[in-house]
Scaffold this motif. Structure first.
Motif, short mmCIF file in Angstrom:
data_model
loop_
_atom_site.label_atom_id
_atom_site.label_comp_id
_atom_site.label_asym_id
_atom_site.label_seq_id
_atom_site.Cartn_x
_atom_site.Cartn_y
_atom_site.Cartn_z
N VAL A 186 0.81 -1.22 0.00
CA VAL A 186 0.00 0.00 0.00
C VAL A 186 0.84 1.27 0.00
CG1 VAL A 186 -1.89 1.23 1.12
CG2 VAL A 186 -1.88 -1.27 1.09
N PRO A 187 1.87 1.42 0.85
CA PRO A 187 2.68 2.64 0.80
C PRO A 187 3.36 2.85 -0.55
CG PRO A 187 3.13 1.42 2.82
CD PRO A 187 2.31 0.52 1.94
N VAL A 188 3.77 1.75 -1.20
CA VAL A 188 4.40 1.85 -2.52
C VAL A 188 3.38 2.32 -3.55
CG1 VAL A 188 5.71 0.62 -4.28
CG2 VAL A 188 5.97 -0.01 -1.88
N LEU A 189 2.18 1.76 -3.50
CA LEU A 189 1.12 2.19 -4.40
C LEU A 189 0.77 3.65 -4.19
CD1 LEU A 189 -1.48 -0.75 -4.47
CD2 LEU A 189 -0.17 0.13 -6.41
N GLU A 190 0.71 4.07 -2.93
CA GLU A 190 0.33 5.46 -2.63
C GLU A 190 1.35 6.44 -3.21
OE1 GLU A 190 -1.42 8.16 0.98
OE2 GLU A 190 -0.82 6.09 1.36
N LYS A 191 2.63 6.14 -3.07
CA LYS A 191 3.66 7.02 -3.64
C LYS A 191 3.58 7.02 -5.16
CE LYS A 191 8.61 7.99 -3.76
NZ LYS A 191 8.57 8.19 -5.22
N TRP A 192 3.35 5.84 -5.74
CA TRP A 192 3.25 5.72 -7.19
C TRP A 192 2.07 6.53 -7.72
CZ3 TRP A 192 -0.66 3.01 -9.92
CH2 TRP A 192 -0.42 2.82 -11.29
N VAL A 193 0.93 6.48 -7.04
CA VAL A 193 -0.23 7.28 -7.44
C VAL A 193 0.09 8.76 -7.31
CG1 VAL A 193 -2.61 7.91 -6.86
CG2 VAL A 193 -1.95 5.49 -6.93
N LYS A 194 0.67 9.15 -6.22
CA LYS A 194 1.02 10.56 -5.99
C LYS A 194 1.93 11.08 -7.09
CE LYS A 194 2.80 13.67 -2.43
NZ LYS A 194 3.39 13.76 -1.07
N ASP A 195 2.79 10.22 -7.63
CA ASP A 195 3.73 10.62 -8.68
C ASP A 195 3.11 10.59 -10.08
OD1 ASP A 195 5.67 11.02 -6.78
OD2 ASP A 195 6.63 9.07 -7.08
N GLY A 196 1.84 10.18 -10.19
CA GLY A 196 1.17 10.22 -11.48
C GLY A 196 0.54 8.93 -11.95
N GLY A 197 0.65 7.85 -11.18
CA GLY A 197 0.05 6.58 -11.58
C GLY A 197 -1.46 6.57 -11.40
N VAL A 198 -2.12 5.66 -12.12
CA VAL A 198 -3.58 5.49 -12.00
C VAL A 198 -3.85 4.10 -11.44
CG1 VAL A 198 -5.77 5.35 -13.24
CG2 VAL A 198 -4.07 7.07 -13.90
N LEU A 199 -4.50 4.06 -10.30
CA LEU A 199 -4.88 2.80 -9.65
C LEU A 199 -6.36 2.57 -9.84
CD1 LEU A 199 -4.38 0.37 -7.72
CD2 LEU A 199 -4.82 1.95 -5.81
N TYR A 200 -6.71 1.36 -10.28
CA TYR A 200 -8.11 0.95 -10.46
C TYR A 200 -8.32 -0.26 -9.56
CZ TYR A 200 -12.32 -0.52 -13.15
OH TYR A 200 -13.59 -0.89 -13.56
N ALA A 201 -8.97 -0.04 -8.42
CA ALA A 201 -9.21 -1.12 -7.47
C ALA A 201 -10.66 -1.58 -7.57
CB ALA A 201 -8.91 -0.65 -6.04
N CYS A 202 -10.86 -2.89 -7.54
CA CYS A 202 -12.21 -3.43 -7.68
C CYS A 202 -12.28 -4.80 -7.01
CB CYS A 202 -12.61 -3.54 -9.15
SG CYS A 202 -11.57 -4.67 -10.11
N GLY A 203 -13.45 -5.41 -7.04
CA GLY A 203 -13.60 -6.79 -6.59
C GLY A 203 -13.11 -7.05 -5.18
#
Length: 245
Positions: free
Chosen positions: A44-61
């Protein structure tokens, strides 16, 4: 089914593990699709930094609302701009051409002026600072967006790939035995297609190969400058003439 939906949109899709993410391999990707109720807390912390830097996260299911120990995962909820979620299910095992065509909707999602039948899973959200894009039939949020830094995090509170696939299925007797599929689903609903592609559109991902027919999947393999192999897969039910690639 989510994987097939993305492949049939003519996009390259890699499968990455939680260990891959922890090891720092997200930099090569513009969008991540995640499905499941459980996620390793280290991710989760890695994903959060990646999103903050411009990534798009699509969470579902499942939205990763639990960690690997089955405990509540508030960090993932925070990343998605949520306080909490409650999960309901009305089906667990569905084969694509057998049980899924007959599976009842657990609810419907209003996305703009369109209604999408949700299958098997429904999550009821408590919003923190996310924007509501779609709602359940009772008006409760069903699709949300949190903008964080340069990136975005979507929460889709059902199984969008399953809903997408179901729109193209027929309620016909299943042909048991033999070596040929009864048919390939092709007539997918526009609203369910839009729901599946929210992450792709937000990231503006470019396709390596564009085919003129919507049901042709292109697989590209590059060999370090020595050559390129493009394999075309026809998901339609008949040969396709005059295909432009």
């Amino acid at each position: 089914m989510l994987y097939l939906a993305l492949r049939q949109a003519q996009h390259a899709v890699d499968l990455i593990t939680e260990d891959d993410i922890v090891d720092g391999r997200l930099d090569a990707y513009a969008v991540v699709y995640f499905a499941g109720e459980w996620i390793d807390h280290r991710v989760v912390p890695v994903l959060e930094k990646w999103v903050k830097d411009g990534g798009v996260l699509y969470a579902c299911g499942g939205l990763g609302h639990k960690n690997e120990f089955g405990e509540p995962n508030p960090a993932m909820m925070h990343l998605l701009g949520l306080e909490s979620c409650k999960t309901e299910k009305n089906a667990y095992l569905m084969r694509t051409l057998l049980e899924l065509p007959l599976a009842p909707a657990i609810d419907t999602i209003a996305l703009g002026t369109n209604a999408i039948s949700a299958v098997a899973m429904k999550q009821t959200l408590e919003i923190a600072d996310a924007e509501v894009l779609g709602t359940w039939s009772n008006g409760v949020p069903a699709v949300t967006l949190r903008t964080k830094g340069k990136g975005r995090a979507y929460a889709v509170d059902t199984m969008p790939g399953t809903s997408y696939m179901k729109t193209a299925l027929r309620q016909v007797p299943y042909a048991r035995g033999g070596r040929k599929n009864l048919y390939n689903p092709t007539d997918f609903g526009a609203a369910a297609t839009r729901l599946v592609r929210l992450g792709l559109e937000a990231a503006d991902v470019k396709r390596d190969v564009v085919c003129s027919h919507p049901h042709v999947e292109a697989i590209v393999i590059d060999n370090a400058g020595a050559g390129t192999l493009v394999t075309l897969v026809n998901w339609d039910n008949a040969p396709i003439e005059d295909l432009e690639v």
